[in-house]
Design a protein around this motif. Structure first.
Motif, PDB file in Angstrom:
ATOM      1  N   ARG A   9       0.816  -1.218   0.000  1.00  0.00           N
ATOM      2  CA  ARG A   9       0.000   0.000   0.000  1.00  0.00           C
ATOM      3  C   ARG A   9       0.847   1.264   0.000  1.00  0.00           C
ATOM      4  O   ARG A   9       0.612   2.189  -0.771  1.00  0.00           O
ATOM      5  CB  ARG A   9      -0.936   0.013   1.211  1.00  0.00           C
ATOM      6  N   GLY A  10       1.842   1.296   0.877  1.00  0.00           N
ATOM      7  CA  GLY A  10       2.678   2.487   0.978  1.00  0.00           C
ATOM      8  C   GLY A  10       3.422   2.758  -0.309  1.00  0.00           C
ATOM      9  O   GLY A  10       3.551   3.913  -0.731  1.00  0.00           O
ATOM     10  N   ASP A  11       3.900   1.708  -0.961  1.00  0.00           N
ATOM     11  CA  ASP A  11       4.640   1.875  -2.203  1.00  0.00           C
ATOM     12  C   ASP A  11       3.749   2.437  -3.302  1.00  0.00           C
ATOM     13  O   ASP A  11       4.156   3.317  -4.073  1.00  0.00           O
ATOM     14  CB  ASP A  11       5.227   0.532  -2.642  1.00  0.00           C
ATOM     15  N   VAL A  12       2.495   1.948  -3.378  1.00  0.00           N
ATOM     16  CA  VAL A  12       1.568   2.439  -4.391  1.00  0.00           C
ATOM     17  C   VAL A  12       1.224   3.907  -4.137  1.00  0.00           C
ATOM     18  O   VAL A  12       1.178   4.726  -5.070  1.00  0.00           O
ATOM     19  CB  VAL A  12       0.294   1.574  -4.425  1.00  0.00           C
ATOM     20  N   LEU A  13       1.005   4.274  -2.878  1.00  0.00           N
ATOM     21  CA  LEU A  13       0.700   5.673  -2.553  1.00  0.00           C
ATOM     22  C   LEU A  13       1.883   6.581  -2.868  1.00  0.00           C
ATOM     23  O   LEU A  13       1.709   7.680  -3.414  1.00  0.00           O
ATOM     24  CB  LEU A  13       0.320   5.805  -1.083  1.00  0.00           C
ATOM     25  N   ASN A  14       3.081   6.148  -2.537  1.00  0.00           N
ATOM     26  CA  ASN A  14       4.267   6.948  -2.841  1.00  0.00           C
ATOM     27  C   ASN A  14       4.438   7.134  -4.337  1.00  0.00           C
ATOM     28  O   ASN A  14       4.806   8.219  -4.809  1.00  0.00           O
ATOM     29  CB  ASN A  14       5.521   6.286  -2.251  1.00  0.00           C
ATOM     30  N   LEU A  15       4.165   6.087  -5.089  1.00  0.00           N
ATOM     31  CA  LEU A  15       4.248   6.152  -6.537  1.00  0.00           C
ATOM     32  C   LEU A  15       3.214   7.127  -7.101  1.00  0.00           C
ATOM     33  O   LEU A  15       3.518   7.960  -7.964  1.00  0.00           O
ATOM     34  CB  LEU A  15       4.030   4.764  -7.116  1.00  0.00           C
ATOM     35  N   LEU A  16       1.998   7.048  -6.593  1.00  0.00           N
ATOM     36  CA  LEU A  16       0.932   7.943  -7.039  1.00  0.00           C
ATOM     37  C   LEU A  16       1.296   9.392  -6.727  1.00  0.00           C
ATOM     38  O   LEU A  16       1.134  10.289  -7.572  1.00  0.00           O
ATOM     39  CB  LEU A  16      -0.369   7.548  -6.347  1.00  0.00           C
ATOM     40  N   ASP A  17       1.816   9.630  -5.529  1.00  0.00           N
ATOM     41  CA  ASP A  17       2.218  10.981  -5.130  1.00  0.00           C
ATOM     42  C   ASP A  17       3.323  11.503  -6.035  1.00  0.00           C
ATOM     43  O   ASP A  17       3.288  12.654  -6.491  1.00  0.00           O
ATOM     44  CB  ASP A  17       2.677  10.950  -3.674  1.00  0.00           C
ATOM     45  N   GLU A  18       4.305  10.668  -6.304  1.00  0.00           N
ATOM     46  CA  GLU A  18       5.432  11.064  -7.158  1.00  0.00           C
ATOM     47  C   GLU A  18       4.953  11.503  -8.540  1.00  0.00           C
ATOM     48  O   GLU A  18       5.405  12.524  -9.077  1.00  0.00           O
ATOM     49  CB  GLU A  18       6.397   9.881  -7.274  1.00  0.00           C
ATOM     50  N   MET A  19       3.997  10.765  -9.103  1.00  0.00           N
ATOM     51  CA  MET A  19       3.586  11.029 -10.476  1.00  0.00           C
ATOM     52  C   MET A  19       2.635  12.225 -10.569  1.00  0.00           C
ATOM     53  O   MET A  19       2.689  12.982 -11.539  1.00  0.00           O
ATOM     54  CB  MET A  19       2.988   9.772 -11.083  1.00  0.00           C
ATOM     55  N   VAL A  20       1.786  12.432  -9.570  1.00  0.00           N
ATOM     56  CA  VAL A  20       0.916  13.614  -9.647  1.00  0.00           C
ATOM     57  C   VAL A  20       1.723  14.887  -9.368  1.00  0.00           C
ATOM     58  O   VAL A  20       1.431  15.957  -9.921  1.00  0.00           O
ATOM     59  CB  VAL A  20      -0.299  13.506  -8.692  1.00  0.00           C
ATOM     60  N   ARG A  21       2.750  14.779  -8.530  1.00  0.00           N
ATOM     61  CA  ARG A  21       3.633  15.934  -8.308  1.00  0.00           C
ATOM     62  C   ARG A  21       4.354  16.299  -9.603  1.00  0.00           C
ATOM     63  O   ARG A  21       4.466  17.476  -9.957  1.00  0.00           O
ATOM     64  CB  ARG A  21       4.663  15.620  -7.218  1.00  0.00           C
ATOM     65  N   GLU A  22       4.853  15.286 -10.297  1.00  0.00           N
ATOM     66  CA  GLU A  22       5.587  15.510 -11.537  1.00  0.00           C
ATOM     67  C   GLU A  22       4.712  16.194 -12.581  1.00  0.00           C
ATOM     68  O   GLU A  22       5.180  17.041 -13.348  1.00  0.00           O
ATOM     69  CB  GLU A  22       6.098  14.172 -12.066  1.00  0.00           C
TER      70      GLU A  22
END
Length: 281
Positions: free
Chosen positions: A191-204
């Motif tokens: 779960r944490g990895d998916v959330l971090n990935l989602l955060d990274e991509m929306v920030r980008e």
């Protein structure tokens, strides 16, 4: 001093009613969303998912959606026809569903499904679309890309399927991302990895993220603001859970298990107290 950017999404007094009886599901919801992470929390049936689908104009014909304002990137969505909405969905706005096993097409290989998003929204050749799909799958930390692209959705784990969904939905770099329970079908370990990935991509992409979840603790740790819904209404919007004042929000927090302070029985919501706090019509 330059003027501040307009919000990506502006919603004012959005309501949704179903059927001939005009049964209310969402009542006069108002909020603005900029390039940020906004969480929407509440029990099942509180109107969270209905709100997300109303914004995307994905509700069935029995639903009647009204609003004083529903603007995306400064343009109204209220009078957009379905053809116009199809041009926006998957391109400028994206919806990440709860369980990828039911959201992905079961009879089309993963690589072809991700490449299709590039064909539709990036206007590239088939070879370029496949190359973009492979790069995007690599971005979401999927290894053995060629093998994965040949697999069908039922052949991958829930965590990998959710990564595929994120890759497909964010390939076109949308400004608005609505994620409806994106981690509820996943093991705690991913779960944490998916959330971090989602955060990274929306920030980008400088996107606005509307994260819908029943998990108030996860939302509080991940989002910059928390919008709490009860019976189709927004009862309060917070930056920190500690600032909660409404009895419904406080009741949700009190019902959370705390490993540091175990109890024999968790608290339940006091419905009478919550309903007494609601303004009379």
């Amino acid at each position: 001093m330059s003027a501040p950017d307009k919000p990506i999404l502006q919603v004012k007094n959005l309501s949704v009613r179903f059927g001939k009886g005009a049964i209310p599901a969402v009542n006069n919801v108002s909020f603005d969303l900029g390039p940020e992470r906004l969480g929407v929390v509440g029990e099942s049936g509180s109107g969270k998912s209905t709100l997300g689908r109303a914004i995307m104009k994905l509700l069935p014909t029995v639903a009647r959606v009204t609003a004083d304002q529903l603007d995306f990137e400064g343009n109204t969505l209220l009078d957009r026809r379905e053809r116009e909405m199809r041009a926006l969905r998957g391109n400028r706005m994206a919806l990440i569903m709860q369980d990828p096993r039911y959201s992905l097409n079961p009879v089309i290989p993963i690589g072809k499904q991700v490449a299709e998003a590039a064909l539709l929204h990036r206007r590239v050749s088939r070879s370029e679309a496949r190359e973009l799909a492979a790069k995007m799958l690599e971005r979401v930390r999927i290894t053995d890309i060629e093998r994965t692209m040949r697999l069908y959705p039922h052949q991958v784990s829930g965590g990998m399927g959710q990564r595929v969904m994120i890759a497909m939905m964010l390939l076109a770099k949308p400004r608005l991302v609505i994620a409806d329970e994106p981690t509820s079908a996943l093991d705690v370990s991913v779960r944490g990895d998916v959330l971090n990935l989602l955060d990274e991509m929306v920030r980008e992409n400088n996107s606005g993220l509307l994260l819908i979840s029943h998990d108030i603790r996860m939302v509080a740790a991940f989002c910059q603001r928390i919008m709490v819904m009860y019976k189709g209404k927004v009862v309060e919007t917070l930056q920190r859970l500690e600032d909660a004042e409404h009895p419904y929000t406080r009741g949700l927090i009190a019902a959370l298990p705390d490993p540091a302070h175990p109890v024999r029985r968790l608290q339940t919501l006091d419905r009478a107290l919550i309903d007494a706090a609601e303004p009379r019509p």
